[in-house]
Design a protein around this motif. Structure first.
Motif, PDB file in Angstrom:
ATOM      1  N   VAL A   1      -5.589   1.777  -1.768  1.00 45.07           N
ATOM      2  CA  VAL A   1      -6.703   1.648  -0.817  1.00 45.07           C
ATOM      3  C   VAL A   1      -7.050   0.188  -0.520  1.00 45.07           C
ATOM      4  CG1 VAL A   1      -9.160   2.135  -0.462  1.00 45.07           C
ATOM      5  CG2 VAL A   1      -7.642   3.918  -1.339  1.00 45.07           C
ATOM      6  N   PRO A   2      -7.194  -0.697  -1.532  1.00 46.92           N
ATOM      7  CA  PRO A   2      -7.470  -2.101  -1.203  1.00 46.92           C
ATOM      8  C   PRO A   2      -6.395  -2.728  -0.326  1.00 46.92           C
ATOM      9  CG  PRO A   2      -7.883  -1.705  -3.525  1.00 46.92           C
ATOM     10  CD  PRO A   2      -7.220  -0.481  -2.995  1.00 46.92           C
ATOM     11  N   PHE A   3      -5.135  -2.407  -0.579  1.00 41.64           N
ATOM     12  CA  PHE A   3      -4.070  -3.029   0.209  1.00 41.64           C
ATOM     13  C   PHE A   3      -4.070  -2.544   1.661  1.00 41.64           C
ATOM     14  CE2 PHE A   3      -2.452  -3.891  -4.068  1.00 41.64           C
ATOM     15  CZ  PHE A   3      -2.116  -5.231  -3.919  1.00 41.64           C
TER      16      PHE A   3
ATOM     17  N   GLY B   1       0.809  -1.211   0.000  1.00 37.31           N
ATOM     18  CA  GLY B   1       0.000   0.000   0.000  1.00 37.31           C
ATOM     19  C   GLY B   1       0.844   1.263   0.000  1.00 37.31           C
ATOM     20  N   PHE B   2       1.878   1.295   0.851  1.00 37.36           N
ATOM     21  CA  PHE B   2       2.756   2.467   0.895  1.00 37.36           C
ATOM     22  C   PHE B   2       3.559   2.624  -0.393  1.00 37.36           C
ATOM     23  CE2 PHE B   2       2.489   2.279   5.696  1.00 37.36           C
ATOM     24  CZ  PHE B   2       1.864   3.516   5.806  1.00 37.36           C
ATOM     25  N   TYR B   3       3.989   1.492  -0.970  1.00 34.50           N
ATOM     26  CA  TYR B   3       4.754   1.579  -2.226  1.00 34.50           C
ATOM     27  C   TYR B   3       3.899   2.183  -3.343  1.00 34.50           C
ATOM     28  CZ  TYR B   3       7.124   0.255  -6.510  1.00 34.50           C
ATOM     29  OH  TYR B   3       7.715   0.281  -7.751  1.00 34.50           O
ATOM     30  N   VAL B   4       2.669   1.680  -3.455  1.00 33.48           N
ATOM     31  CA  VAL B   4       1.785   2.175  -4.516  1.00 33.48           C
ATOM     32  C   VAL B   4       1.472   3.657  -4.301  1.00 33.48           C
ATOM     33  CG1 VAL B   4      -0.535   1.983  -5.491  1.00 33.48           C
ATOM     34  CG2 VAL B   4       0.777  -0.077  -5.013  1.00 33.48           C
ATOM     35  N   TYR B   5       1.306   4.062  -3.054  1.00 32.87           N
ATOM     36  CA  TYR B   5       0.925   5.447  -2.761  1.00 32.87           C
ATOM     37  C   TYR B   5       2.087   6.420  -2.982  1.00 32.87           C
ATOM     38  CZ  TYR B   5      -1.611   9.240  -0.469  1.00 32.87           C
ATOM     39  OH  TYR B   5      -2.264  10.426  -0.201  1.00 32.87           O
ATOM     40  N   PHE B   6       3.287   6.029  -2.526  1.00 36.43           N
ATOM     41  CA  PHE B   6       4.416   6.948  -2.579  1.00 36.43           C
ATOM     42  C   PHE B   6       5.462   6.576  -3.632  1.00 36.43           C
ATOM     43  CE2 PHE B   6       3.027   7.270   1.924  1.00 36.43           C
ATOM     44  CZ  PHE B   6       2.723   8.624   1.937  1.00 36.43           C
ATOM     45  N   GLY B   7       5.442   5.363  -4.141  1.00 41.29           N
ATOM     46  CA  GLY B   7       6.531   4.865  -4.965  1.00 41.29           C
ATOM     47  C   GLY B   7       6.471   5.303  -6.410  1.00 41.29           C
ATOM     48  N   PRO B   8       7.363   4.747  -7.245  1.00 46.42           N
ATOM     49  CA  PRO B   8       7.432   5.132  -8.660  1.00 46.42           C
ATOM     50  C   PRO B   8       6.263   4.587  -9.451  1.00 46.42           C
ATOM     51  CG  PRO B   8       8.974   3.363  -8.201  1.00 46.42           C
ATOM     52  CD  PRO B   8       8.425   3.790  -6.874  1.00 46.42           C
TER      53      PRO B   8
ATOM     54  N   VAL C   1      10.048  -3.965  -5.101  1.00 45.17           N
ATOM     55  CA  VAL C   1       9.165  -3.960  -3.931  1.00 45.17           C
ATOM     56  C   VAL C   1       7.813  -4.617  -4.202  1.00 45.17           C
ATOM     57  CG1 VAL C   1       7.912  -2.481  -2.306  1.00 45.17           C
ATOM     58  CG2 VAL C   1      10.311  -2.005  -2.840  1.00 45.17           C
ATOM     59  N   PRO C   2       7.112  -4.309  -5.329  1.00 45.84           N
ATOM     60  CA  PRO C   2       5.828  -4.987  -5.560  1.00 45.84           C
ATOM     61  C   PRO C   2       5.962  -6.498  -5.622  1.00 45.84           C
ATOM     62  CG  PRO C   2       6.064  -3.128  -7.044  1.00 45.84           C
ATOM     63  CD  PRO C   2       7.387  -3.306  -6.377  1.00 45.84           C
ATOM     64  N   LEU C   3       7.020  -6.979  -6.282  1.00 43.91           N
ATOM     65  CA  LEU C   3       7.228  -8.421  -6.373  1.00 43.91           C
ATOM     66  C   LEU C   3       7.513  -9.013  -4.999  1.00 43.91           C
ATOM     67  CD1 LEU C   3       7.672 -11.068  -7.889  1.00 43.91           C
ATOM     68  CD2 LEU C   3      10.026 -10.337  -8.347  1.00 43.91           C
ATOM     69  N   LEU C   4       8.417  -8.388  -4.240  1.00 41.99           N
ATOM     70  CA  LEU C   4       8.774  -8.922  -2.924  1.00 41.99           C
ATOM     71  C   LEU C   4       7.599  -8.855  -1.959  1.00 41.99           C
ATOM     72  CD1 LEU C   4      12.361  -7.414  -2.509  1.00 41.99           C
ATOM     73  CD2 LEU C   4      11.753  -9.778  -3.049  1.00 41.99           C
TER      74      LEU C   4
END
Length: 507
Positions: A463-465, A357-364, A397-400
């Motif tokens: 949001v779902p995550f 969730g944090f990666y999707v919100y703040f990441g690339p 990160v998404p994969l891990l």
């Protein structure tokens, strides 16, 4: 003074020779040989779970393929893609509903075999599809077969397995479902979508062929008054080296203490509704962790995030991790116990969902617009993210995170939820209640899967995550408060726990 005869040493008078106990490896080998027929019957049954896992994730490689289909009758819009992904769960809910009747009407084995009819028809429809209706009907039929087997197979396996190996064998339905999903991901790298449907027919036919030679559940046969068949089945499954008459008598005594059907008045008794309620809530929470929408839309999710590897390879890697994790659970379930693995599982899933969730919100964000149907208009999070370079390690990160989520799920809340459902439900309500659990589970999965793309497009993928992470915390609390430990106990002992209270499992 002459030595007593029994104490004399020598070849002629070594009446009771002392032999050292066999080493652990030999004891394990003897146990494996003793239970080999139980293993064979379990393998025949869980081929249905292989087909279920294969069909569940069929949409993952097929949605991207049909998004670019040149045939206008097969080209999927966003709405059609969401229906193609979610209608499987609606069929599975209907399969669970039918299991409430078929599990006790036909028996566990015949119900599993009956599931081959809708499964084979569904794969055939998808393989020869010339329009959307054939694809949706095929998905619904394979979902129906999956829901039916999901309710019947865990019950069959738990009823034929001795207590010492029931934990390991109870993990095999989830293990085979995972192996089926991994096989789909692997074949998706090699075969077009129609041939993927053709390949799905193989495990269905193998299941019917092998189950034809397997016995029905001894507990089911006894509950129907077929004592001679039940004794033959128990002897065949557990062999002559076990105390079959004692085990048979235990099962028979338990069945005699119960009426044939549960009345509405009895349904209000805590020893009946408590295990059913625990099983229902476990199935409900299991789905709310997000496992079904994540598996169904795994490749589209990777398409919608910045990833280092091509999404289709990421999906295959996650499938392999899931298989390894279920193997770990199978070998540790009877050593560590059910509750310990449930705690570890929920903790890992919480951390993984929060990270995603944090990666999707703040990441690339991806360098190129997403081309996968259903997530193509997705805005990842609520802030502007910097573009990712193709070789940035941050894009792992998404994969891990997904790998750890799948690992956590497959170590506990995946297999143990199915196992506990079949262990704690009372015998006379087991057929109906297991079908009810599957019905609730897949209705929840349908709502989640159908609404997943809508929520993503409205609020973003983060949001779902975050929601799934919150559910994992609730699962931790529920495990601590409500779930009993069933390791090493017979089904009759577990049932007596809900009659007599917690002390019956501590004796």
């Amino acid at each position: 003074m002459q030595e007593p005869l029994l104490g004399a040493e020598g070849l002629d008078y070594d009446t009771f020779p002392e032999e050292p106990p066999p080493p652990p490896r030999e004891r394990a080998r003897a146990g494996a040989l003793q239970h080999k027929r139980v293993f064979l019957a379990t393998f025949a049954a869980v081929l249905g779970n292989f087909s279920f896992g294969y069909a569940l994730v069929y949409s993952s490689p097929v949605i991207p393929a049909l998004a670019h289909a040149s045939d206008p009758d097969l080209h999927l819009t966003k709405t059609q893609a969401s229906w193609f992904g979610s209608v499987f769960t609606l069929g599975a809910a209907a399969g669970g509903l039918s299991a409430m009747v078929l599990n006790d009407l036909l028996g566990r084995k015949l119900s599993i075999m009956f599931s081959a009819i809708p499964a084979a028809a569904g794969y055939a429809l998808m393989a020869g599809a010339h329009g959307l209706w054939m694809l949706l009907l095929g998905r619904t039929l394979t979902g129906f077969a999956g829901g039916l087997t999901a309710a019947c197979i865990p019950v069959y396996v738990s009823e034929i397995a001795p207590p010492g190996v029931r934990g390991a064998l109870g993990a095999t339905p989830q293990l085979m479902a995972v192996f089926g999903s991994l096989s789909l991901y692997a074949l998706g790298l090699l075969l077009p979508w129609r041939w993927l449907a053709v390949a799905g027919e193989g495990p269905v036919l193998a299941m019917v062929l092998l189950l034809s030679f397997m016995p029905n559940s001894p507990r089911f046969l006894l509950s129907r008054g077929r004592a001679e068949e039940a004794l033959q089945a128990l002897t065949w499954l557990h062999g002559a080296h076990t105390d079959v008459p004692w085990e048979f008598q235990q099962i028979q005594d338990n069945i005699r203490r119960q009426s044939s059907r549960v009345s509405w008045a009895e349904a209000r008794d805590p020893h009946l509704y408590r295990p059913v309620l625990i099983a229902l809530l476990m199935r409900f929470l299991q789905q709310l962790t997000g496992i079904t929408p994540i598996l169904v839309y795994l490749q589209p999710i990777f398409d919608s995030t910045a990833v280092l590897l091509p999404p289709k390879y990421d999906a295959a890697i996650v499938g392999a991790v899931r298989l390894l994790s279920v193997l770990i659970a199978a070998f540790t379930m009877d050593l560590a116990g059910r509750k310990v693995l449930l705690f570890v599982s929920a903790s890992i899933m919480f951390a993984a969902n929060l990270t995603m969730g944090f990666y999707v919100y703040f990441g690339p964000r991806p360098l190129t617009p997403n081309s996968t149907m259903g997530l193509e208009s997705l805005t990842l999070g609520g802030t502007e993210q910097p573009p990712a370079t193709p070789t940035s390690y941050l894009t792992l990160v998404p994969l891990l995170a997904t790998m750890f989520f799948i690992m956590g799920y497959a170590m506990g809340w995946g297999p143990i939820t199915w196992l506990l459902m079949s262990e704690i439900l009372p015998l006379r309500a087991r057929g109906v209640a297991s079908g009810l659990c599957v019905l609730v589970s897949w209705l929840t999965a349908f709502v989640l899967t159908k609404s997943f793309l809508l929520v993503v497009n409205a609020f973003g993928l983060s949001v779902p995550f975050f929601f799934f992470a919150a559910i994992c915390l609730v699962s931790l609390l529920f495990t601590g408060c409500c779930v009993p430990e069933t390791r090493g106990r017979s089904l009759e002992q577990i049932e007596s726990f809900f009659h007599a209270g917690r002390r019956s499992l501590l004796r």
